[in-house]
Motif scaffolding. Structure first.
Motif, short mmCIF file in Angstrom:
data_model
loop_
_atom_site.label_atom_id
_atom_site.label_comp_id
_atom_site.label_asym_id
_atom_site.label_seq_id
_atom_site.Cartn_x
_atom_site.Cartn_y
_atom_site.Cartn_z
N ASP A 23 9.45 -4.42 -14.71
CA ASP A 23 8.34 -5.38 -14.63
C ASP A 23 7.58 -5.17 -13.32
OD1 ASP A 23 8.53 -6.82 -17.07
OD2 ASP A 23 10.26 -7.90 -16.28
N SER A 24 6.33 -5.57 -13.33
CA SER A 24 5.48 -5.36 -12.15
C SER A 24 5.71 -6.43 -11.08
CB SER A 24 4.00 -5.36 -12.54
OG SER A 24 3.58 -6.67 -12.86
N VAL A 25 5.40 -6.06 -9.85
CA VAL A 25 5.46 -7.01 -8.75
C VAL A 25 4.47 -8.14 -9.01
CG1 VAL A 25 5.05 -7.30 -6.27
CG2 VAL A 25 6.32 -5.31 -7.10
N GLN A 26 3.35 -7.82 -9.64
CA GLN A 26 2.37 -8.85 -9.99
C GLN A 26 2.99 -9.88 -10.92
OE1 GLN A 26 -0.81 -9.28 -8.87
NE2 GLN A 26 -0.81 -11.20 -10.00
N ARG A 27 3.74 -9.44 -11.91
CA ARG A 27 4.43 -10.36 -12.84
C ARG A 27 5.42 -11.23 -12.07
NH1 ARG A 27 5.00 -14.11 -15.87
NH2 ARG A 27 6.70 -14.17 -17.35
N ALA A 28 6.13 -10.65 -11.12
CA ALA A 28 7.07 -11.42 -10.31
C ALA A 28 6.35 -12.50 -9.52
CB ALA A 28 7.83 -10.49 -9.36
N ALA A 29 5.22 -12.15 -8.91
CA ALA A 29 4.44 -13.12 -8.14
C ALA A 29 3.98 -14.26 -9.03
CB ALA A 29 3.25 -12.43 -7.48
N GLU A 30 3.52 -13.93 -10.22
CA GLU A 30 3.06 -14.97 -11.16
C GLU A 30 4.21 -15.88 -11.58
OE1 GLU A 30 1.42 -12.51 -14.23
OE2 GLU A 30 -0.41 -12.07 -13.07
N HIS A 39 13.17 -16.71 -5.36
CA HIS A 39 14.10 -15.60 -5.57
C HIS A 39 14.22 -15.30 -7.06
CE1 HIS A 39 15.33 -17.52 -1.78
NE2 HIS A 39 15.52 -16.29 -1.39
N LEU A 40 14.18 -14.02 -7.39
CA LEU A 40 14.33 -13.60 -8.79
C LEU A 40 15.39 -12.51 -8.91
CD1 LEU A 40 10.64 -13.12 -10.00
CD2 LEU A 40 12.30 -14.74 -10.92
N PRO A 41 16.43 -12.76 -9.71
CA PRO A 41 17.34 -11.67 -10.03
C PRO A 41 16.59 -10.62 -10.86
CG PRO A 41 18.34 -13.79 -10.52
CD PRO A 41 16.88 -14.03 -10.27
N ILE A 42 16.86 -9.36 -10.55
CA ILE A 42 16.24 -8.25 -11.26
C ILE A 42 17.34 -7.56 -12.06
CG2 ILE A 42 14.92 -6.12 -11.03
CD1 ILE A 42 13.47 -8.73 -10.05
N VAL A 64 1.26 -2.40 0.77
CA VAL A 64 0.99 -1.36 -0.24
C VAL A 64 -0.20 -1.71 -1.11
CG1 VAL A 64 1.96 -0.03 -2.14
CG2 VAL A 64 3.44 -0.73 -0.25
N GLY A 65 -0.36 -2.99 -1.40
CA GLY A 65 -1.42 -3.42 -2.31
C GLY A 65 -1.06 -3.12 -3.75
N HIS A 66 -1.97 -3.40 -4.64
CA HIS A 66 -1.81 -3.10 -6.08
C HIS A 66 -0.48 -3.55 -6.66
CE1 HIS A 66 -5.45 -0.79 -5.62
NE2 HIS A 66 -4.88 -0.05 -4.69
N PRO A 67 -0.16 -4.85 -6.58
CA PRO A 67 1.13 -5.31 -7.09
C PRO A 67 1.27 -5.11 -8.60
CG PRO A 67 -0.25 -7.18 -6.52
CD PRO A 67 -0.95 -5.94 -6.03
N ASP A 68 0.17 -4.90 -9.29
CA ASP A 68 0.24 -4.66 -10.73
C ASP A 68 0.72 -3.24 -11.04
OD1 ASP A 68 -2.22 -3.86 -9.54
OD2 ASP A 68 -3.14 -3.66 -11.52
N ARG A 69 0.69 -2.35 -10.06
CA ARG A 69 1.10 -0.96 -10.27
C ARG A 69 2.51 -0.66 -9.77
NH1 ARG A 69 -4.31 1.84 -7.95
NH2 ARG A 69 -5.78 0.79 -9.32
N LEU A 70 3.13 -1.63 -9.11
CA LEU A 70 4.46 -1.43 -8.56
C LEU A 70 5.50 -2.12 -9.42
CD1 LEU A 70 3.65 -2.23 -4.84
CD2 LEU A 70 4.12 0.03 -5.78
N GLU A 71 6.62 -1.45 -9.63
CA GLU A 71 7.73 -2.05 -10.38
C GLU A 71 8.66 -2.78 -9.43
OE1 GLU A 71 9.66 1.03 -12.64
OE2 GLU A 71 7.97 1.22 -14.02
N ASP A 74 11.50 -0.98 -7.75
CA ASP A 74 11.22 -0.08 -6.63
C ASP A 74 11.16 -0.81 -5.29
OD1 ASP A 74 11.09 2.12 -8.31
OD2 ASP A 74 8.93 1.87 -8.66
N VAL A 75 11.08 -2.13 -5.31
CA VAL A 75 10.90 -2.87 -4.05
C VAL A 75 11.97 -3.95 -3.82
CG1 VAL A 75 8.43 -2.42 -4.02
CG2 VAL A 75 9.26 -4.51 -5.07
N CYS A 76 12.81 -4.21 -4.79
CA CYS A 76 13.81 -5.27 -4.63
C CYS A 76 15.00 -4.78 -3.80
CB CYS A 76 14.29 -5.77 -5.99
SG CYS A 76 15.28 -4.60 -6.93
N ILE A 77 15.79 -5.72 -3.33
CA ILE A 77 17.05 -5.41 -2.66
C ILE A 77 18.04 -5.04 -3.75
CG2 ILE A 77 18.92 -6.33 -1.24
CD1 ILE A 77 16.22 -6.07 0.23
N THR A 78 18.60 -3.83 -3.68
CA THR A 78 19.46 -3.36 -4.77
C THR A 78 20.94 -3.62 -4.54
OG1 THR A 78 19.47 -1.14 -3.82
CG2 THR A 78 17.83 -1.61 -5.56
N ASP A 79 21.27 -4.24 -3.44
CA ASP A 79 22.66 -4.61 -3.18
C ASP A 79 22.72 -6.09 -2.80
OD1 ASP A 79 25.38 -4.41 -2.80
OD2 ASP A 79 25.21 -3.69 -0.75
#
Length: 131
Positions: A23-30, A39-42, A64-71, A74-79
């Motif tokens: 899912d996009s960072v934009q979707r997370a923000a919304e 906080h959102l579990p991924i 980075v900008g363009h939150p609609d283009r980022l998944e 790719d940006v969440c804390i993975t641990d």
């Protein structure tokens, strides 16, 4: 006599909103804005992949900008910090304080069942002192 610490299952938010790692960072923000959460579990399939905070979304959007283009994957804390539902609030809050983190993902048998945040820990503190 010391009081017995409640468990995180007594204070956590149950069945939190979740996103798939694609899912996009934009979707997370919304979603965060819509539900007033930070906080959102991924997930990857049904398994926990990471955690994304509103602060992460803000930083990524500004830098980075363009939150609609980022998944989000790719940006969440993975641990992320994970705990079982039976963990004591006192122990979890101590780890959160020591690590300077805002949430713990509550996992039972590999499934996300809740999220415990600093706000939940503060609620326990207020309750303990008759607030």
């Amino acid at each position: 006599m010391a009081r017995k610490s409640p468990t995180v299952s007594e204070l956590m938010s149950r069945h939190p909103e979740e996103l798939d790692r694609r899912d996009s960072v934009q979707r997370a923000a919304e979603l965060m804005h819509e539900h007033g959460i930070h906080h959102l579990p991924i997930l990857e399939g049904t398994r926990l992949f990471g955690i994304l905070s509103s602060r992460d979304v803000e930083v990524v959007t500004i830098t980075v900008g363009h939150p609609d283009r980022l998944e989000v994957g790719d940006v969440c804390i993975t641990d992320p910090y994970t705990v079982p539902p039976t963990a004591s609030v006192k122990d979890v809050a101590r780890v959160m304080m020591d690590r300077h983190i805002g949430s713990a993902v509550v996992v039972d048998a590999g499934v996300v069942v809740g999220i415990f945040t600093v706000t939940d820990a503060l609620r326990a503190l207020v309750d303990a002192y008759g607030g």
